[in-house]
Design an enzyme around this catalytic site. Structure first.
Site, PDB file in Angstrom:
ATOM      1  N   CYS A   1      45.342  96.715 -22.626  1.00  0.00           N
ATOM      2  CA  CYS A   1      46.634  97.335 -22.938  1.00  0.00           C
ATOM      3  C   CYS A   1      47.006  97.338 -24.413  1.00  0.00           C
ATOM      4  O   CYS A   1      47.195  98.401 -25.018  1.00  0.00           O
ATOM      5  CB  CYS A   1      47.742  96.631 -22.155  1.00  0.00           C
ATOM      6  SG  CYS A   1      47.465  96.529 -20.384  1.00  0.00           S
TER       7      CYS A   1
ATOM      8  N   ASP B   1      46.446 104.045 -20.096  1.00  0.00           N
ATOM      9  CA  ASP B   1      46.075 103.308 -21.310  1.00  0.00           C
ATOM     10  C   ASP B   1      44.606 102.885 -21.306  1.00  0.00           C
ATOM     11  O   ASP B   1      44.012 102.669 -22.358  1.00  0.00           O
ATOM     12  CB  ASP B   1      46.993 102.107 -21.548  1.00  0.00           C
ATOM     13  CG  ASP B   1      47.077 101.148 -20.359  1.00  0.00           C
ATOM     14  OD1 ASP B   1      46.504 101.449 -19.286  1.00  0.00           O
ATOM     15  OD2 ASP B   1      47.732 100.092 -20.490  1.00  0.00           O
TER      16      ASP B   1
ATOM     17  N   LYS C   1      57.087 100.218 -20.442  1.00  0.00           N
ATOM     18  CA  LYS C   1      56.346  99.093 -21.018  1.00  0.00           C
ATOM     19  C   LYS C   1      56.141  99.271 -22.524  1.00  0.00           C
ATOM     20  O   LYS C   1      55.837 100.360 -22.990  1.00  0.00           O
ATOM     21  CB  LYS C   1      54.992  98.978 -20.305  1.00  0.00           C
ATOM     22  CG  LYS C   1      54.021  97.974 -20.927  1.00  0.00           C
ATOM     23  CD  LYS C   1      52.760  97.878 -20.113  1.00  0.00           C
ATOM     24  CE  LYS C   1      51.713  96.992 -20.779  1.00  0.00           C
ATOM     25  NZ  LYS C   1      50.540  96.737 -19.934  1.00  0.00           N
TER      26      LYS C   1
ATOM     27  N   ASP D   1      46.779 100.720 -16.396  1.00  0.00           N
ATOM     28  CA  ASP D   1      45.603 100.270 -15.610  1.00  0.00           C
ATOM     29  C   ASP D   1      45.195 101.286 -14.541  1.00  0.00           C
ATOM     30  O   ASP D   1      44.720 100.909 -13.467  1.00  0.00           O
ATOM     31  CB  ASP D   1      45.894  98.935 -14.901  1.00  0.00           C
ATOM     32  CG  ASP D   1      45.936  97.749 -15.850  1.00  0.00           C
ATOM     33  OD1 ASP D   1      46.136  97.967 -17.056  1.00  0.00           O
ATOM     34  OD2 ASP D   1      45.786  96.613 -15.385  1.00  0.00           O
TER      35      ASP D   1
ATOM     36  N   HIS E   1      49.941  98.573 -12.668  1.00  0.00           N
ATOM     37  CA  HIS E   1      49.497  97.215 -13.016  1.00  0.00           C
ATOM     38  C   HIS E   1      49.869  96.260 -11.880  1.00  0.00           C
ATOM     39  O   HIS E   1      50.910  96.419 -11.245  1.00  0.00           O
ATOM     40  CB  HIS E   1      50.188  96.782 -14.311  1.00  0.00           C
ATOM     41  CG  HIS E   1      49.520  95.645 -15.020  1.00  0.00           C
ATOM     42  ND1 HIS E   1      49.520  94.355 -14.513  1.00  0.00           N
ATOM     43  CD2 HIS E   1      48.841  95.591 -16.193  1.00  0.00           C
ATOM     44  CE1 HIS E   1      48.873  93.569 -15.353  1.00  0.00           C
ATOM     45  NE2 HIS E   1      48.446  94.288 -16.375  1.00  0.00           N
TER      46      HIS E   1
ATOM     47  N   HIS F   1      54.744  96.024 -24.900  1.00  0.00           N
ATOM     48  CA  HIS F   1      53.587  95.115 -25.033  1.00  0.00           C
ATOM     49  C   HIS F   1      52.928  95.184 -26.412  1.00  0.00           C
ATOM     50  O   HIS F   1      51.718  95.032 -26.542  1.00  0.00           O
ATOM     51  CB  HIS F   1      52.546  95.406 -23.938  1.00  0.00           C
ATOM     52  CG  HIS F   1      51.725  94.185 -23.602  1.00  0.00           C
ATOM     53  ND1 HIS F   1      50.667  94.204 -22.720  1.00  0.00           N
ATOM     54  CD2 HIS F   1      51.805  92.899 -24.031  1.00  0.00           C
ATOM     55  CE1 HIS F   1      50.131  93.008 -22.612  1.00  0.00           C
ATOM     56  NE2 HIS F   1      50.804  92.194 -23.408  1.00  0.00           N
TER      57      HIS F   1
END
Length: 585
Positions: free
Chosen positions: A82, A349, A141, A43, A297, A143
């Protein structure tokens, strides 16, 4: 043997440089097999970095990467949120091709315990490089899903997609991890549960009153069951926050949960320790390491060392801490003597979140001069991201490239650098960046790039080869709220479809080469090439659509609902708790 191969291949490149070949003239690097270090922020707004124009947030380490390497100014994410963006990054394909999108508003994976995720038949760059002898690691991360049918089948796990080693969050950092006021799902679920509780409690009271006053006859069973249901809804509404923290906010090392829930103040140091350990273990062989930061984030977990130190509140503090982490990682390469043999890449991202606000406090990123932000399918602020490559002695330091490139381009670039081959049994949308980075090509291989929001095409861009103009066509755009604002305030993210999205006929047209802020839409009266551009882009879109093969959408409702039997649990469900990070053994 791998160490010798790595050393000799790198020595061959360096000898060429020492004998007078300029870095930009090195055309064949297929045998060099460098280490590859990929750094991705979460982010992060492109306007928050010094080398991209920010002069109020301190990012000296990222800026140093740009000074020593090549900076891309038109680097584009394949999605503005994301999960689909990261799927495209790893596979080099638009997320629609792998089904890593939805059609009904579920923009990303909603829980760890869902069945959706990156399909096993997708090929990541990690899988290819692992087959070529690389040590492959992912720290941070993920996800992109975890399980399919049971809580430990790990069908979507990073280790099932080519990574030898994984340490980090299978899900994502979020405000709900610390019961923050900016909530991704807890607040909405609590509201729905409370409404249901009130309805059921009213029904139970009404039925009880009817029985006691003899206005109704029959069994007491409906009263009992409605009372039980109301009680369960009440308890659930007050415990849902705790459930989310344990269900989604945990750390794993490979297949083992090490911390559930997370102790956030030590997460940064744990991640840096893991990066250092991975590099040290694999310094005698080529390695691919993907460091996927949890920064920046929300909820912007920041250690005390950096809190209150920036000029931009908690977001600035978190950004400056991430930059420090970048510096620590680069220092690790230096200390191990790996700087010159490692290609380093930094990006985000997608763009920063404009809606991440509480009162007058902004907790999301700044996207510079670009319109829009995270979650907006076509507007530039949601998809234009930093792109920096550094490879000392090979890439010319200080170069800036103003050509359209994509996060998807990393796939073919690192695959070919590592001696692998891009799969020929599927469409790959990324393009090898090496000729552009080395200066042997002047223009990007991307003539067209498409911008999806879920499975809806919102926009497309065309790099006109004869004339150098960069056109952007918008077919759909979100309606900002309140009217005249620059985002969808009052909701977490702008929608992709429905009555809060405007359909444009004719489409909106911008010339990004003259109007990068997308402030002035062109018309047939103001742009003589209007219809020519529209026709050209429409043909490209149609040609692209002919290459699409229908696949199950992983983020739709069926694959995106929490299922208790898929929930990873350190202990006996639902008592999911452990702290192996604090265990001296």
């Amino acid at each position: 043997m791998l160490h010798l191969e790595h050393s000799w291949s790198w020595l061959a490149v360096m000898v060429g440089v020492l004998l007078g070949a300029r870095p930009s003239a090195c055309r064949d690097l297929s045998g060099s097999r460098p280490n590859i270090l990929l750094l991705m922020a979460d982010d992060f707004g492109i306007g928050d970095i010094g080398c991209y124009g920010n002069n109020s947030i301190r990012t000296p380490n990222i800026d140093r990467l740009a000074e020593d390497g090549v900076m891309l100014t038109q680097h584009i994410a394949a999605a503005s949120v994301c999960t689909p963006s990261r799927a495209a990054f790893l596979t080099g394909r638009y997320p629609l091709r792998s089904g890593m999108v939805s059609s009904n508003g579920y923009r990303v994976l909603q829980w760890t315990g869902v069945s959706g995720g990156l399909p096993t038949n997708e090929t990541t760059f990690a899988k290819i490089l692992k087959d070529r002898g690389y040590a492959t690691g992912l720290i941070g991360k993920w996800h992109l899903g975890l399980n399919c049918e049971s809580s430990n089948d790990h069908c979507h796990h990073p280790l099932n997609h080519g990574f030898d080693h994984f340490y980090g969050m299978p899900f994502s950092m979020m405000g709900d991890c610390i019961h923050w006021e900016l909530s991704e799902k807890r607040a909405g679920m609590e509201h729905k549960l409370n409404v249901c509780f009130q309805i059921m409690a009213f029904a139970a009271l009404t039925l009880t009153a009817g029985k006691l006053t003899h206005l109704t006859s029959g069994s007491w069973t409906p009263v009992v069951w409605s009372t039980i249901a109301a009680t369960l809804l009440f308890v659930t509404s007050y415990s849902i926050g705790v459930l989310i923290v344990h269900a989604d906010c945990f750390l794993m090392r490979n297949h083992t949960i090490t911390e559930q829930p997370m102790h956030f103040q030590r997460t940064t140091s744990l991640i840096l320790k893991e990066v250092s350990s991975f590099v040290q273990r694999n310094k005698h062989r080529p390695f691919l390491l993907f460091v996927s930061f949890l920064h920046v984030h929300t909820p912007l977990i920041t250690t005390e060392k950096f809190r209150g130190k920036s000029a931009h509140g908690l977001y600035g503090d978190n950004t400056e801490e991430m930059d420090w982490m970048v510096g620590q990682i680069l220092d690790t390469l230096d200390m191990e003597g790996l700087t010159n043999s490692t290609l380093v890449y930094f990006t985000s991202d997608h763009g920063g979140s404009l809606e991440a606000q509480l009162g007058k406090e902004q907790y999301g990123g700044w996207n510079g001069i670009y319109k829009g932000g995270k979650g907006m399918g076509g507007w530039e602020g949601g998809i234009r991201v930093p792109g920096i490559f550094r490879w000392p002695g090979v890439l010319q330091a200080g170069r800036v490239i103003h050509e359209p490139t994509s996060l998807m381009d990393v796939f073919p670039t690192v695959v070919q650098l590592g001696g692998g081959e891009v799969p020929q049994d599927r469409v790959t949308d990324g393009r090898d960046l090496l000729p552009l980075l080395l200066g042997t090509a002047q223009h990007s291989d991307h003539e067209f790039l498409l911008h999806y929001c879920e499975n809806f095409l919102h926009a497309a861009r065309w790099r006109q080869r004869d004339g150098g103009r960069l056109w952007k066509v918008h077919y759909m755009t979100p309606l900002f709220h309140p009217e005249g604002a620059g985002a969808c305030y009052g909701r977490g993210v702008c929608p992709c479809s429905g009555d809060q999205v405007a359909h444009h006929n004719p489409p909106l047209l911008f010339d990004l080469s003259r109007d990068p802020s997308e402030a002035h839409a062109l018309t047939p009266d103001t742009e003589p090439s209007f219809y020519h551009v529209m026709d050209t882009v429409a043909r490209a879109v149609e040609e692209h659509r002919r290459t699409l093969i229908p696949v199950p959408l992983q983020l739709d409702t069926l694959g995106n609902i929490w299922r208790p039997w898929l929930q990873p649990c350190c202990g006996q469900f639902p008592l999911c708790w452990c702290d192996r990070e604090g265990d001296p053994r």
